[in-house]
Write an enzyme that holds these catalytic residues in place. Structure first.
Site, PDB file in Angstrom:
ATOM      1  N   CYS A   4      -3.392 -23.296 -53.432  1.00 42.27           N
ATOM      2  CA  CYS A   4      -2.974 -23.138 -52.027  1.00 42.27           C
ATOM      3  C   CYS A   4      -1.728 -22.260 -51.959  1.00 42.27           C
ATOM      4  CB  CYS A   4      -2.712 -24.507 -51.405  1.00 42.27           C
ATOM      5  SG  CYS A   4      -1.962 -24.404 -49.779  1.00 42.27           S
ATOM      6  N   ASP A  30       6.603 -14.924 -41.694  1.00 40.24           N
ATOM      7  CA  ASP A  30       5.221 -14.507 -41.932  1.00 40.24           C
ATOM      8  C   ASP A  30       5.211 -13.135 -42.608  1.00 40.24           C
ATOM      9  OD1 ASP A  30       2.281 -15.446 -40.526  1.00 40.24           O
ATOM     10  OD2 ASP A  30       2.424 -13.420 -41.339  1.00 40.24           O
ATOM     11  N   HIS A  46       0.589 -31.267 -48.679  1.00 39.99           N
ATOM     12  CA  HIS A  46      -0.611 -30.479 -48.391  1.00 39.99           C
ATOM     13  C   HIS A  46      -1.537 -31.253 -47.459  1.00 39.99           C
ATOM     14  CE1 HIS A  46      -3.765 -27.476 -48.925  1.00 39.99           C
ATOM     15  NE2 HIS A  46      -4.582 -28.508 -48.799  1.00 39.99           N
ATOM     16  N   ASN A  87      -3.761 -22.697 -35.539  1.00 41.80           N
ATOM     17  CA  ASN A  87      -5.176 -22.355 -35.625  1.00 41.80           C
ATOM     18  C   ASN A  87      -5.848 -23.381 -36.528  1.00 41.80           C
ATOM     19  OD1 ASN A  87      -4.895 -19.922 -34.109  1.00 41.80           O
ATOM     20  ND2 ASN A  87      -4.081 -18.906 -35.930  1.00 41.80           N
ATOM     21  N   GLY A  93      -9.704 -18.906 -36.261  1.00 41.79           N
ATOM     22  CA  GLY A  93      -9.103 -17.862 -37.078  1.00 41.79           C
ATOM     23  C   GLY A  93      -8.186 -18.361 -38.176  1.00 41.79           C
ATOM     24  N   THR A  95      -6.823 -18.897 -41.597  1.00 37.55           N
ATOM     25  CA  THR A  95      -7.088 -18.210 -42.864  1.00 37.55           C
ATOM     26  C   THR A  95      -6.455 -18.923 -44.053  1.00 37.55           C
ATOM     27  OG1 THR A  95      -5.183 -16.753 -42.547  1.00 37.55           O
ATOM     28  CG2 THR A  95      -7.325 -15.957 -41.780  1.00 37.55           C
ATOM     29  N   HIS A  98      -3.713 -24.759 -45.186  1.00 33.21           N
ATOM     30  CA  HIS A  98      -2.587 -25.691 -45.318  1.00 33.21           C
ATOM     31  C   HIS A  98      -1.983 -25.707 -43.920  1.00 33.21           C
ATOM     32  CE1 HIS A  98       1.092 -27.223 -47.754  1.00 33.21           C
ATOM     33  NE2 HIS A  98       1.432 -27.279 -46.465  1.00 33.21           N
ATOM     34  N   HIS A 100      -0.240 -25.392 -40.580  1.00 32.38           N
ATOM     35  CA  HIS A 100       0.948 -24.600 -40.267  1.00 32.38           C
ATOM     36  C   HIS A 100       0.975 -24.256 -38.786  1.00 32.38           C
ATOM     37  CE1 HIS A 100      -2.251 -21.736 -41.345  1.00 32.38           C
ATOM     38  NE2 HIS A 100      -1.709 -20.918 -40.452  1.00 32.38           N
ATOM     39  N   HIS A 102       2.665 -21.311 -36.175  1.00 32.22           N
ATOM     40  CA  HIS A 102       3.336 -20.031 -36.046  1.00 32.22           C
ATOM     41  C   HIS A 102       4.381 -20.161 -34.935  1.00 32.22           C
ATOM     42  CE1 HIS A 102       0.088 -17.729 -38.203  1.00 32.22           C
ATOM     43  NE2 HIS A 102      -0.633 -18.758 -37.787  1.00 32.22           N
TER      44      HIS A 102
END
Ligand code: AMP
Ligand code: ZN
Length: 114
Positions: A4, A30, A46, A87, A93, A95, A98, A100, A102
Site C-alpha cells: 500500500c 498530493d 490501514h 472517493n 475514481g 485509485t 487506503h 483518505h 483530499h
C-alpha cells in the site's frame, strides 16, 4: 499493508512532504495537485475505504476532520474555504485503496456535484 503506497508513506519507505502528523493521522501534499493547496489526509491504520469502516475503527473519522481543521488553519485557508473529498470505490475514481480525504483549497472552485 506491504503493498500500500500510503502505508509506505506512513512508514517513511517512500518520500512525501508531510504537512501534519499526530498519533492517529498523517497528512502530506498530493503528488499531482489539482489546486494550490491539495493535501491528502490518511489514518495511520490501514483501512481500504469507507466500506471498511467499523464501529471499532470509525472514530478515526473524527481525528481526520480535526486534522483537516488544523491543516486548513495552518495553511491559511480556513476562512476562505476548502473542500474535503473522499472517493470510495471504482465508480468514484478511488485509485489508492487506503482511506483518505483530499483537502483542496486556494482557488475559487467551480461546478459542484452536490
Ligand atoms: P484517489 O483517486 O481519491 O484514490 O486519490 C489518490 C491520490 O493519491 C491522487 O490524488 C494521487 O495524486 C495521490 N498520490 C498517489 N501517489 C502519491 C504519492 N506517492 N504521494 C502523494 N500523493 C500521491
Ligand atoms: Zn495502507
Amino acid at each position: 499493508m506491504a503493498d500500500c503506497i500510503f502505508c509506505m508513506i506512513n512508514e517513511r519507505k517512500i518520500p512525501s512532504t508531510i504537512v501534519y502528523e499526530d498519533d492517529k493521522v498523517l497528512a502530506f501534499n498530493d503528488i499531482n495537485p489539482v489546486a494550490p493547496v491539495h493535501v491528502v489526509i490518511i489514518p495511520k491504520e490501514h483501512i481500504a475505504n469507507v466500506n471498511e469502516l467499523t464501529q471499532e475503527n470509525a472514530a478515526v473519522l473524527g481525528d481526520i476532520h480535526m486534522a483537516a481543521k488544523k491543516i486548513a488553519a495552518k495553511l491559511g485557508v480556513a476562512d476562505k474555504g476548502y473542500r474535503l473529498i473522499n472517493n470510495c470505490g471504482a465508480d468514484a475514481g478511488q485509485t489508492v485503496f487506503h482511506l483518505h480525504y483530499h483537502l483542496i483549497a486556494g482557488i475559487k472552485m467551480g461546478a459542484k456535484i452536490v
